[in-house]
Design a protein around this motif. Sequence first.
Motif, PDB file in Angstrom:
ATOM      1  N   ILE A  14       7.247  21.568 -15.257  1.00 51.03           N
ATOM      2  CA  ILE A  14       8.310  22.093 -15.882  1.00 51.03           C
ATOM      3  C   ILE A  14       9.005  21.282 -16.610  1.00 51.03           C
ATOM      4  CG2 ILE A  14      10.526  23.247 -14.929  1.00 51.03           C
ATOM      5  CD1 ILE A  14       9.017  23.673 -12.123  1.00 51.03           C
ATOM      6  N   ASN A  15       9.430  21.957 -17.725  1.00 54.33           N
ATOM      7  CA  ASN A  15      10.249  21.149 -18.671  1.00 54.33           C
ATOM      8  C   ASN A  15      11.938  21.731 -18.597  1.00 54.33           C
ATOM      9  OD1 ASN A  15      11.984  21.261 -21.494  1.00 54.33           O
ATOM     10  ND2 ASN A  15      10.417  19.227 -21.426  1.00 54.33           N
ATOM     11  N   ASP A  16      12.822  20.807 -18.262  1.00 55.79           N
ATOM     12  CA  ASP A  16      14.139  21.191 -18.198  1.00 55.79           C
ATOM     13  C   ASP A  16      14.987  20.932 -19.123  1.00 55.79           C
ATOM     14  OD1 ASP A  16      14.626  18.584 -17.644  1.00 55.79           O
ATOM     15  OD2 ASP A  16      15.315  18.650 -15.717  1.00 55.79           O
ATOM     16  N   LEU A  45      13.731  28.103 -10.632  1.00 51.40           N
ATOM     17  CA  LEU A  45      14.091  27.653 -11.795  1.00 51.40           C
ATOM     18  C   LEU A  45      15.353  27.853 -12.269  1.00 51.40           C
ATOM     19  CD1 LEU A  45      10.694  28.505 -13.517  1.00 51.40           C
ATOM     20  CD2 LEU A  45      11.392  26.346 -12.527  1.00 51.40           C
ATOM     21  N   ASN A  46      16.034  26.979 -13.283  1.00 53.04           N
ATOM     22  CA  ASN A  46      17.210  27.275 -13.813  1.00 53.04           C
ATOM     23  C   ASN A  46      16.882  28.203 -15.198  1.00 53.04           C
ATOM     24  OD1 ASN A  46      19.023  26.277 -11.704  1.00 53.04           O
ATOM     25  ND2 ASN A  46      18.284  24.237 -12.596  1.00 53.04           N
ATOM     26  N   ASP A  49      14.865  26.647 -18.095  1.00 52.33           N
ATOM     27  CA  ASP A  49      13.546  25.798 -17.754  1.00 52.33           C
ATOM     28  C   ASP A  49      12.164  26.441 -18.199  1.00 52.33           C
ATOM     29  OD1 ASP A  49      15.425  24.362 -16.207  1.00 52.33           O
ATOM     30  OD2 ASP A  49      14.749  24.804 -14.379  1.00 52.33           O
TER      31      ASP A  49
END
Length: 71
Positions: A14-16, A45-46, A49
Amino acid sequence: ANVTSSAVNASVYINDSSNDIYLIKDAPIPVGSSLEIMSGNKINLNEGDIIKVDCSVADKVSVIMSYMEIT
């Protein structure tokens, strides 16, 4: 699923927007095999994301993902 004629290594993360958070890193997938990484588990997830999949050989892993969006 490995869709090539040799073993590959795959990562899911996951890349936030500022960090890469690995769910699995460099997992080997033998020829003709598949890998399930989240059987029965959930990740929240936000907004913004991104889930990314990377493979040691370009375009040689086929991915299916299901999700639920809460609005």
